[in-house]
Write a protein that holds these residues in place. Structure first.
Motif, PDB file in Angstrom:
ATOM      1  N   LEU A   2      35.974  31.635  50.416  1.00 28.16           N
ATOM      2  CA  LEU A   2      36.755  32.815  50.762  1.00 28.16           C
ATOM      3  C   LEU A   2      36.135  34.101  50.210  1.00 28.16           C
ATOM      4  CD1 LEU A   2      39.939  32.557  51.942  1.00 28.16           C
ATOM      5  CD2 LEU A   2      40.043  34.249  50.119  1.00 28.16           C
ATOM      6  N   GLU A   3      35.621  33.984  48.996  1.00 27.16           N
ATOM      7  CA  GLU A   3      35.033  35.151  48.336  1.00 27.16           C
ATOM      8  C   GLU A   3      33.911  35.730  49.208  1.00 27.16           C
ATOM      9  OE1 GLU A   3      35.601  37.725  45.294  1.00 27.16           O
ATOM     10  OE2 GLU A   3      36.734  35.907  45.713  1.00 27.16           O
ATOM     11  N   LYS A   6      35.229  37.587  52.226  1.00 27.76           N
ATOM     12  CA  LYS A   6      35.683  38.938  51.887  1.00 27.76           C
ATOM     13  C   LYS A   6      34.503  39.879  51.774  1.00 27.76           C
ATOM     14  CE  LYS A   6      39.574  37.705  49.071  1.00 27.76           C
ATOM     15  NZ  LYS A   6      39.901  37.562  47.668  1.00 27.76           N
ATOM     16  N   LEU A 226      45.227  48.739  37.458  1.00 27.51           N
ATOM     17  CA  LEU A 226      46.246  47.794  37.001  1.00 27.51           C
ATOM     18  C   LEU A 226      47.291  48.462  36.116  1.00 27.51           C
ATOM     19  CD1 LEU A 226      44.179  44.637  36.053  1.00 27.51           C
ATOM     20  CD2 LEU A 226      45.224  45.230  38.225  1.00 27.51           C
ATOM     21  N   MET A 234      41.827  45.955  28.444  1.00 24.95           N
ATOM     22  CA  MET A 234      40.559  45.449  28.952  1.00 24.95           C
ATOM     23  C   MET A 234      39.379  46.189  28.323  1.00 24.95           C
ATOM     24  SD  MET A 234      42.098  45.206  32.711  1.00 24.95           S
ATOM     25  CE  MET A 234      40.922  44.563  33.866  1.00 24.95           C
ATOM     26  N   SER A 281      40.820  46.616  48.114  1.00 27.21           N
ATOM     27  CA  SER A 281      41.080  47.840  47.368  1.00 27.21           C
ATOM     28  C   SER A 281      40.118  47.938  46.196  1.00 27.21           C
ATOM     29  CB  SER A 281      42.525  47.855  46.868  1.00 27.21           C
ATOM     30  OG  SER A 281      42.734  46.767  45.992  1.00 27.21           O
TER      31      SER A 281
ATOM     32  N   MET B  94      45.435  42.736  46.665  1.00 25.60           N
ATOM     33  CA  MET B  94      44.752  41.792  45.797  1.00 25.60           C
ATOM     34  C   MET B  94      45.413  40.432  45.943  1.00 25.60           C
ATOM     35  SD  MET B  94      44.356  43.932  42.311  1.00 25.60           S
ATOM     36  CE  MET B  94      43.139  43.014  41.389  1.00 25.60           C
ATOM     37  N   THR B  95      44.611  39.404  45.954  1.00 23.54           N
ATOM     38  CA  THR B  95      45.202  38.065  45.940  1.00 23.54           C
ATOM     39  C   THR B  95      45.505  37.710  44.482  1.00 23.54           C
ATOM     40  OG1 THR B  95      43.076  37.001  45.659  1.00 23.54           O
ATOM     41  CG2 THR B  95      43.830  37.340  47.920  1.00 23.54           C
ATOM     42  N   ARG B  97      44.289  35.318  42.913  1.00 21.04           N
ATOM     43  CA  ARG B  97      43.017  35.022  42.249  1.00 21.04           C
ATOM     44  C   ARG B  97      42.341  36.313  41.783  1.00 21.04           C
ATOM     45  NH1 ARG B  97      39.304  30.967  42.533  1.00 21.04           N
ATOM     46  NH2 ARG B  97      40.302  29.994  44.313  1.00 21.04           N
ATOM     47  N   ASP B  98      42.361  37.338  42.630  1.00 23.95           N
ATOM     48  CA  ASP B  98      41.756  38.616  42.243  1.00 23.95           C
ATOM     49  C   ASP B  98      42.398  39.129  40.964  1.00 23.95           C
ATOM     50  OD1 ASP B  98      40.169  38.608  44.456  1.00 23.95           O
ATOM     51  OD2 ASP B  98      41.499  39.876  45.665  1.00 23.95           O
ATOM     52  N   MET B  99      43.747  39.004  40.918  1.00 28.93           N
ATOM     53  CA  MET B  99      44.463  39.505  39.754  1.00 28.93           C
ATOM     54  C   MET B  99      44.062  38.727  38.500  1.00 28.93           C
ATOM     55  SD  MET B  99      46.423  41.716  38.544  1.00 28.93           S
ATOM     56  CE  MET B  99      47.311  42.570  39.807  1.00 28.93           C
ATOM     57  N   THR B 102      40.724  39.708  37.075  1.00 29.06           N
ATOM     58  CA  THR B 102      40.587  40.953  36.306  1.00 29.06           C
ATOM     59  C   THR B 102      40.550  40.671  34.806  1.00 29.06           C
ATOM     60  OG1 THR B 102      42.971  41.353  36.196  1.00 29.06           O
ATOM     61  CG2 THR B 102      41.797  42.337  38.042  1.00 29.06           C
ATOM     62  N   GLU B 136      45.203  32.235  46.825  1.00 29.04           N
ATOM     63  CA  GLU B 136      44.803  33.202  47.851  1.00 29.04           C
ATOM     64  C   GLU B 136      46.001  34.002  48.393  1.00 29.04           C
ATOM     65  OE1 GLU B 136      41.827  33.588  47.799  1.00 29.04           O
ATOM     66  OE2 GLU B 136      41.259  31.672  46.892  1.00 29.04           O
ATOM     67  N   ARG B 154      45.873  35.443  33.932  1.00 26.99           N
ATOM     68  CA  ARG B 154      44.992  36.582  33.715  1.00 26.99           C
ATOM     69  C   ARG B 154      44.713  36.772  32.220  1.00 26.99           C
ATOM     70  NH1 ARG B 154      43.915  42.096  33.021  1.00 26.99           N
ATOM     71  NH2 ARG B 154      45.215  41.899  31.202  1.00 26.99           N
TER      72      ARG B 154
END
Lengths: 339, 399
Positions: A2-3, A6, A226, A234, A281, B94-95, B97-99, B102, B136, B154
């Motif tokens: 999937l990555e 994208k 975020l 972070m 995004s 964002m999915t 997984r994306d979150m 991070t 996803e 996360r």
């Protein structure tokens, strides 16, 4: 995986925007009140000779104008993207927040002052004046953003600041010499006309450096999206990042105002359009995509402004508003429904 | 010094240099779970923000291992500590997984591109909180409970030594509360993770915490093990509970006691009386109950809800005086119900009470409150023929 899919989507979107910009750049050069045969332009590009009139139209009028639309359109969209990120407000942009109008005021003052003394104003001075004006408006918007916590109120205060600045500008223009008014009037409505290569060189120099810096900030910007506390956790110095965002977005929109005057809706609409197009995004994609999207949008709008009622030329903001305002309505309607 | 991983010394915290929390001091060994409890507005979030380095300390020092928080660079701190605050990120487009990914931020390069190793860690984290199946899914479309687990994954992705959580279980249903806390316990066992969190659910705090720190009005209350905190009625004092009561043994709460003189006696015990107590409480009806051994499941609820409780020491023969007092209270009530399915052969005292109630004609088989008739358990199997309940005599709650 999937990555990969994208990434493919994003690359395709970016390619589309790049190729689209180039094609529109080409269209902007050959179309106009005098159309230049594509074959002739092709052979000119290949190093062949061309009719002198055509050559002058291209090299002295259309090409610098199209190049300016490319750079300034990109700058506007990117500035809008940064402001939307900074304020976490989807309908933020240099125009609605009054930043363009602040620049406009400062530039008008400087122009009238110098023109009154018959001194030619350099591009650098214009950019500096516009930047100062932008920072001033930005300062007021920032103060307001501390007081109001609603997105709508922030935008309204931005619009008010814009009105105040425009009113003062109009006031100054009214009392300026006749000779200045002609110049100022078309500029204060926003237009890519009257660009020369010096202007293009100046804006390219400022903008390319700014865009490069912004691209290098893609990672901290992604953290900032975020929210402040997560970004801090972070390891992002959010205060430093915020200052950078303010300065960079001000430089971008200042540059636009200095050369083309205030142009509406590009900053708000384009980032949303490219976000949908690339279905991401992530700032790493959004930054180049916004820039190219803005370029493409402005090139397209300028083409329409020039040729749709030729030889009468429409103001660029007239065209950008026609295409941009519905996008803003669409964004707001979408948010209502909770997306 | 060396035994502690986390130390807060002489800590003053607040916004704009106005202290909200004063003079806090606590230490925590590596791999322990600390819960902050206290009433709303006591300063729990302020403390958490301060020890996470997001709010400048007004005074005092926080140590992580050997290093003081203020001397650790942002990036070093990011690799050691992760946070989960109450506000959720928007995560546009964002999915999940994306979150989660991070969380790898402190470990990725200049442009934040994930390496295969990062991807592996992301996958592990997703597995750990049981959300691999929805990796996803659009983050914004996830439910609150799912979001919370994504945010935990996360936080874990950041490979922290310590994690700071602000009311992590507040929006979760009971299943997800338990799953969430289980993940924390797993991480504590497997990786020696140190946890500092604020919890509103006292029953969970009592169970999961190695240490509990109480906060009230900006000052530290007791600090210690849950056994130390949940004793001597301290919780009721901490939260200033006036309506109802908190049961420190079970960690559960009881609503306030019905007011007035008891006119119903409930023979209870063996945990079979509680449901009737709750029902009587809902109907605002004062009652007396007994005879209960002090280790009976009914006993804590009875003490909170009944106007009078006849209690007695467990594993001891019931004294004659106790039975006598029970009889007197029964007489005063005039009505007796029994919730017991059986009264065992060793529970002579309650057998005797049943006998007495029957003889006096006070015993009714069920309770007829402001709604429906409730049969109180089965017929107590002690060999008596009991008079049937007579609706004519008992109506509208005026037994």
């Amino acid at each position: 995986m999937l990555e990969n899919r994208k990434t493919a989507r994003c690359s395709m979107a970016l390619t589309f925007l790049g190729v689209g910009s180039l094609m529109l750049l080409f269209c902007n050069i050959i179309f106009g009140s005098i159309s230049i045969p594509a074959r002739e332009f092709g052979s000119f590009l290949a190093g062949g000779r061309m009719d002198e009139t055509y050559r002058r139209i291209i090299m002295e009028i259309r090409f610098p104008r199209a190049a300016a639309a490319f750079w300034l359109g990109g700058a506007l969209a990117l500035s809008g993207y940064l402001l939307q990120t900074f304020f976490r407000n989807p309908i933020a942009g240099p125009f609605v927040l009054g930043i363009s109008s602040g620049s406009k005021l400062a530039v008008a003052l400087v122009m009238i002052f110098f023109l009154g003394k018959s001194i030619r104003v350099s591009s650098g001075a214009l950019i500096a004046a516009a930047f100062a004006g932008a920072l001033l408006s930005m300062g007021v918007v920032l103060l307001m953003s501390k007081k109001v916590d609603s997105m709508a109120l922030l935008v309204i205060s931005g619009v008010m600041i814009g009105y105040i600045c425009s009113a003062i500008t109009d006031f100054i223009v009214t009392f300026a010499d006749d000779a200045d008014i002609v110049n100022l009037h078309s500029w204060s409505q926003g237009s890519f006309s009257g660009m020369n290569w010096d202007h293009v060189a100046a804006m390219a120099a400022v903008l390319s450096v700014s865009v490069l810096i912004i691209f290098c900030l893609a990672k901290p910007i992604s953290a900032y999206e975020l929210g402040q506390s997560y970004a801090e956790n972070m390891g992002v110095n959010t205060v430093k990042l915020q200052i950078l965002l303010v300065i960079l977005s001000s430089i971008l929109s200042a540059c636009v105002v200095a050369f083309a005057g205030p142009i509406s809706f590009v900053g708000i609409a384009v980032p949303h359009l490219v976000k949908r197009l690339a279905d991401t995004s992530r700032p790493l994609w959004m930054i180049p995509a916004s820039f190219l999207g803005g370029s493409m949008f402005c090139l397209g709008c300028d083409l329409i402004a020039r040729i749709s009622f030729a030889p009468v030329e429409l103001g660029i903001s007239t065209v950008t508003a026609v295409f941009g305002a519905p996008v803003v309505l669409w964004i707001m309607a979408g948010r209502r429904m909770g997306t | 010094m060396k035994n502690y991983y986390f130390q807060a010394e002489h800590l003053w915290a607040g916004y704009n240099r106005k202290p909200i929390v004063r003079e806090l001091e606590f230490r925590l060994p590596k791999g322990e779970i600390l819960s902050l409890i206290g009433p709303n507005g006591a300063g729990k979030s302020t403390v958490l923000k301060s020890i996470a380095g997001q709010l400048g300390l007004i005074e005092g020092v926080v140590y992580l291992g050997e290093d003081s928080l203020s001397e650790l660079g942002r990036k070093q701190l990011a690799k050691r500590m992760s946070v989960l605050f109450t506000e959720k990120p928007k995560g546009e487009m964002m999915t999940c997984r994306d979150m989660v990914a991070t969380g790898r931020y402190p470990y990725t390069g200049r442009f934040g591109v994930l390496s295969p190793k990062d991807m592996c860690i992301v996958d592990e984290a997703l597995e750990m909180v049981h959300i691999a199946g929805m990796a996803e899914l659009d983050f914004n479309k996830a439910s609150d409970g799912q979001k919370q687990r994504v945010m935990l994954a996360r936080a874990m992705c950041q490979e922290p030594e310590i994690v700071i959580l602000d009311e992590p279980t507040s929006y979760l249903d009971v299943k997800h509360k338990l799953e969430f806390l289980s993940v924390l316990q797993d991480m504590k066992e497997k990786k020696g993770l140190t946890v500092i969190m604020s919890l509103h659910e006292l029953e969970l705090a009592k169970r999961i915490s190695d240490k509990v720190l109480c906060l009230k009005d900006g000052y530290a209350g007791k600090y210690g093990t849950p056994e130390e905190i949940f004793s001597h009625g301290y919780i009721e004092e901490l939260f200033d509970i006036r309506e109802g009561s908190f049961d420190q043994e079970s960690g559960s709460v009881e609503l306030r006691r019905p007011k007035g003189r008891a006119d119903l006696f409930v023979i209870a015990g063996g945990g079979q009386g509680r449901d009737i107590y709750y029902r009587l409480q809902r109907e605002g009806r004062p009652f007396a109950t007994g005879i209960l051994y002090d280790n009976d499941l009914d006993y804590p609820a009875a003490r909170s809800l009944a106007a009078q409780v006849i209690g007695t020491k467990a594993f001891e023969t019931v004294e004659e005086g106790t039975i006598c007092r029970a009889r007197q209270i029964m007489d005063a009530c005039g009505q007796v119900i029994c919730c017991r399915e059986n009264i065992g052969s060793l529970d002579l005292a309650n057998r005797e009470l049943m006998e007495y109630a029957r003889e006096k004609g006070m015993y009714v088989k069920g309770y007829y409150g402001s709604g429906n008739y409730v049969r109180c358990g089965k017929e107590p199997s002690c060999g008596w023929a009991v008079q049937d309940y007579e609706p004519g005599r008992v109506s509208d709650g005026s037994l």
